[in-house]
Design a protein around this motif. Structure first.
Motif, short mmCIF file in Angstrom:
data_model
loop_
_atom_site.label_atom_id
_atom_site.label_comp_id
_atom_site.label_asym_id
_atom_site.label_seq_id
_atom_site.Cartn_x
_atom_site.Cartn_y
_atom_site.Cartn_z
N PHE A 27 0.85 -1.19 0.00
CA PHE A 27 0.00 0.00 0.00
C PHE A 27 0.89 1.24 0.00
CE2 PHE A 27 -2.07 -3.56 1.96
CZ PHE A 27 -3.35 -3.56 1.40
N THR A 28 0.70 2.08 -1.01
CA THR A 28 1.55 3.26 -1.19
C THR A 28 0.70 4.52 -1.28
OG1 THR A 28 3.16 1.94 -2.42
CG2 THR A 28 3.31 4.33 -2.66
N ALA A 29 1.03 5.51 -0.46
CA ALA A 29 0.34 6.80 -0.52
C ALA A 29 0.74 7.52 -1.80
CB ALA A 29 0.69 7.65 0.69
N THR A 30 -0.25 8.02 -2.54
CA THR A 30 0.03 8.76 -3.76
C THR A 30 -0.70 10.10 -3.70
OG1 THR A 30 -1.87 7.85 -4.98
CG2 THR A 30 0.17 6.61 -5.06
N ALA A 60 -4.82 6.90 -2.79
CA ALA A 60 -4.86 8.29 -3.24
C ALA A 60 -5.16 9.23 -2.06
CB ALA A 60 -5.90 8.46 -4.33
N ILE A 61 -4.30 10.24 -1.91
CA ILE A 61 -4.46 11.23 -0.83
C ILE A 61 -4.54 12.62 -1.46
CG2 ILE A 61 -3.47 12.20 1.27
CD1 ILE A 61 -4.16 9.29 1.61
N SER A 62 -5.54 13.37 -1.05
CA SER A 62 -5.70 14.74 -1.52
C SER A 62 -6.16 15.59 -0.34
CB SER A 62 -6.73 14.81 -2.65
OG SER A 62 -8.00 14.40 -2.15
N LEU A 63 -6.13 16.90 -0.52
CA LEU A 63 -6.60 17.78 0.54
C LEU A 63 -8.07 17.53 0.84
CD1 LEU A 63 -6.39 20.10 2.51
CD2 LEU A 63 -6.60 21.69 0.58
N PHE A 87 -1.58 10.71 9.76
CA PHE A 87 -2.79 10.66 8.94
C PHE A 87 -2.59 9.72 7.75
CE2 PHE A 87 -5.53 11.92 5.47
CZ PHE A 87 -6.77 11.98 6.09
N LEU A 88 -1.42 9.79 7.10
CA LEU A 88 -1.16 8.90 5.96
C LEU A 88 -1.28 7.44 6.37
CD1 LEU A 88 1.88 10.29 3.92
CD2 LEU A 88 -0.54 10.30 3.33
N THR A 89 -0.67 7.08 7.50
CA THR A 89 -0.70 5.69 7.95
C THR A 89 -2.11 5.27 8.30
OG1 THR A 89 1.51 6.07 8.85
CG2 THR A 89 0.43 4.03 9.46
N TRP A 90 -2.89 6.18 8.89
CA TRP A 90 -4.29 5.91 9.22
C TRP A 90 -5.09 5.62 7.95
CZ3 TRP A 90 -9.10 8.17 8.28
CH2 TRP A 90 -10.14 7.84 9.17
N MET A 91 -4.87 6.39 6.90
CA MET A 91 -5.57 6.17 5.64
C MET A 91 -5.15 4.87 4.97
SD MET A 91 -7.87 8.48 4.97
CE MET A 91 -8.13 8.00 3.26
N ILE A 92 -3.85 4.56 5.05
CA ILE A 92 -3.37 3.30 4.47
C ILE A 92 -3.97 2.12 5.22
CG2 ILE A 92 -1.31 1.85 4.27
CD1 ILE A 92 0.24 4.40 3.51
N ALA A 93 -3.99 2.19 6.56
CA ALA A 93 -4.57 1.10 7.35
C ALA A 93 -6.07 0.97 7.06
CB ALA A 93 -4.34 1.35 8.83
N LYS A 269 16.78 11.08 0.49
CA LYS A 269 15.91 10.90 1.65
C LYS A 269 14.79 11.94 1.66
CE LYS A 269 15.04 9.15 5.86
NZ LYS A 269 14.64 7.76 6.08
N LEU A 270 13.55 11.46 1.74
CA LEU A 270 12.40 12.35 1.84
C LEU A 270 11.48 11.80 2.91
CD1 LEU A 270 10.78 14.79 0.70
CD2 LEU A 270 9.63 13.15 -0.81
N GLY A 271 11.14 12.62 3.87
CA GLY A 271 10.30 12.16 4.95
C GLY A 271 8.93 11.70 4.46
N PHE A 272 8.32 10.80 5.21
CA PHE A 272 7.00 10.26 4.91
C PHE A 272 5.96 11.19 5.53
CE2 PHE A 272 3.60 7.05 6.03
CZ PHE A 272 3.21 6.80 4.73
N GLY A 273 5.17 11.84 4.70
CA GLY A 273 4.19 12.77 5.24
C GLY A 273 3.41 13.45 4.14
N LEU A 274 2.48 14.30 4.54
CA LEU A 274 1.65 15.05 3.60
C LEU A 274 2.45 16.19 2.95
CD1 LEU A 274 -1.50 15.36 5.89
CD2 LEU A 274 -1.29 13.88 3.89
N PRO A 275 2.04 16.66 1.78
CA PRO A 275 2.73 17.78 1.12
C PRO A 275 2.33 19.12 1.75
CG PRO A 275 0.92 17.04 -0.26
CD PRO A 275 0.99 16.08 0.91
N LEU A 276 2.62 19.29 3.01
CA LEU A 276 2.14 20.45 3.76
C LEU A 276 2.74 21.75 3.24
CD1 LEU A 276 2.33 18.99 7.38
CD2 LEU A 276 0.32 19.18 5.92
N GLN A 277 4.00 21.73 2.89
CA GLN A 277 4.65 22.95 2.41
C GLN A 277 3.97 23.45 1.14
OE1 GLN A 277 8.87 22.55 1.65
NE2 GLN A 277 9.18 24.75 1.93
N GLU A 278 3.61 22.52 0.26
CA GLU A 278 2.94 22.89 -0.98
C GLU A 278 1.50 23.32 -0.70
OE1 GLU A 278 6.46 20.67 -1.69
OE2 GLU A 278 4.71 20.09 -0.51
N TRP A 279 0.82 22.60 0.16
CA TRP A 279 -0.57 22.95 0.47
C TRP A 279 -0.68 24.32 1.13
CZ3 TRP A 279 -2.82 17.76 2.80
CH2 TRP A 279 -3.06 16.86 1.75
#
Length: 340
Positions: A27-30, A60-63, A87-93, A269-279
């Motif tokens: 399962f991969t967050a996209t 699929a993850i979106s705002l 939140f990402l892990t919660w959605m994947i689970a 290396k890129l941390g696992f998380g939401l694109p908060l900086q872009e959002w």
């Protein structure tokens, strides 16, 4: 398996497939296409499929999806954790529960074998602490050079304080730093003490807590193979010099290179998380988060330090580089509303 296409999850999956020759559900967050130039997990997962096929599930993850499930997610948190990977892990689970009863994570490899950027920065500091301490005078001249500013502002003659600051979003206040030092490992060489801090404090209270909470919320079990007793004992048994020689999980990367997966081994290396900086650059996200902060903050403002009170009073003025602080405060206030 939570599958990012990074070093840790890729090696776990490769070892599984070599042992069983059976594909495993992954399962991969996209994120939306416009963010995939930076958040490249799906691309690296696709590269792996030719050598190690999996039963792949993009999540699929979106705002709009964050907003849709935000209340459910907050209700499931027994404690607030300022890490958007939660939140990402919660959605994947949430999606994985339809397919699996156990969700595997690559948690632990970074903490045991020095995989975080702060480990590389700390190793650099340890090579010449007095030199970097002497350069602190240049901090006011650095302007927008954020990484250098972060590094030098963390430097202290006390090695333990230096690593605590490197591990924090911002340097803690003097009182809070002293309380943290009470938990910091003693009687260990500096780099091994840093790894021990990450394993016993950060890993337990962030990474593992996130994974456990997400899995339990959706009725499945979570497992972290890198945290086997054998690998923990291996890490603890290595000398300071051995750890520094293998800085950045070199032995894990070498294992991938031997399997023809050098592209993943060399991945930045890129941390696992939401694109908060872009959002945070987008009006919809800013309006949602800032309006909620303004609405939820008044009952709690008296408990906040002065700089947080200033932010609450005018959230729209915060620097864009503070996107993690924005998210943490938003999450904390959301959690307090639901659980107080």
């Amino acid at each position: 398996m939570v599958f990012s296409g990074g070093v840790d999850s890729t090696l776990l999956y490769a070892l599984w497939y070599e042992e069983t020759m059976q594909p495993m559900p992954t399962f991969t967050a996209t994120f939306e296409v416009r963010y995939q130039r930076k958040y490249t997990d799906p691309r690296f997962v696709d590269k792996l499929q030719g050598l190690y096929p999996s039963l792949h599930h993009p999540v699929a993850i979106s705002l709009s999806k964050v907003q849709e499930f935000w209340d459910d997610y907050i209700k499931d948190l027994d404690m607030p954790i300022g890490d958007s990977a939660s939140f990402l892990t919660w959605m994947i689970a949430k999606e994985a529960k339809e397919e699996v009863q156990v969700l595997i994570s690559g948690a632990g490899a970074d903490e045991l074998f020095g995989g975080y950027n702060r480990h590389a920065a700390y190793a650099k500091y340890l090579r010449n602490p007095s030199l970097y301490s002497s350069l602190k005078w240049a901090l006011p001249l650095l302007g927008g050079i954020r990484s250098v500013h972060k590094f030098l502002s963390a430097v202290d003659s006390n090695a333990s304080k230096t690593f605590l600051r490197m591990a924090a979003l911002e340097n803690p206040t003097a009182d809070f730093e002293e309380s943290l030092l009470g938990f910091y490992p003693q009687n260990k060489s500096p780099y091994k003490a840093a790894l021990e801090w990450d394993r016993t404090v950060y890993l337990v209270n962030d990474i593992l807590k996130i994974h456990d909470n997400a899995c339990m919320a959706h009725g499945i079990e979570g497992r972290a193979p890198y945290l086997s007793q054998e690998l923990i004992a291996m890490s603890q048994g290595m000398t300071e010099e051995e750890h520094l020689k293998l800085l950045g999980k070199q032995w894990l990367k070498e294992a991938l290179i031997k399997r023809g997966l050098g592209g993943i081994a060399r991945r930045k290396k890129l941390g696992f998380g939401l694109p908060l900086q872009e959002w945070l650059q987008e009006k919809e996200f800013r309006n949602w988060v800032f309006s909620e902060i303004s609405r939820l903050a008044p009952p709690w403002e008296a408990h906040f330090p002065e700089q947080i009170r200033r932010f609450v009073q005018a959230p729209e003025r915060i620097e864009s580089s503070k996107f993690l602080q924005v998210w943490n405060l938003f999450l904390l206030l959301s959690w307090l509303e639901k659980h107080s």
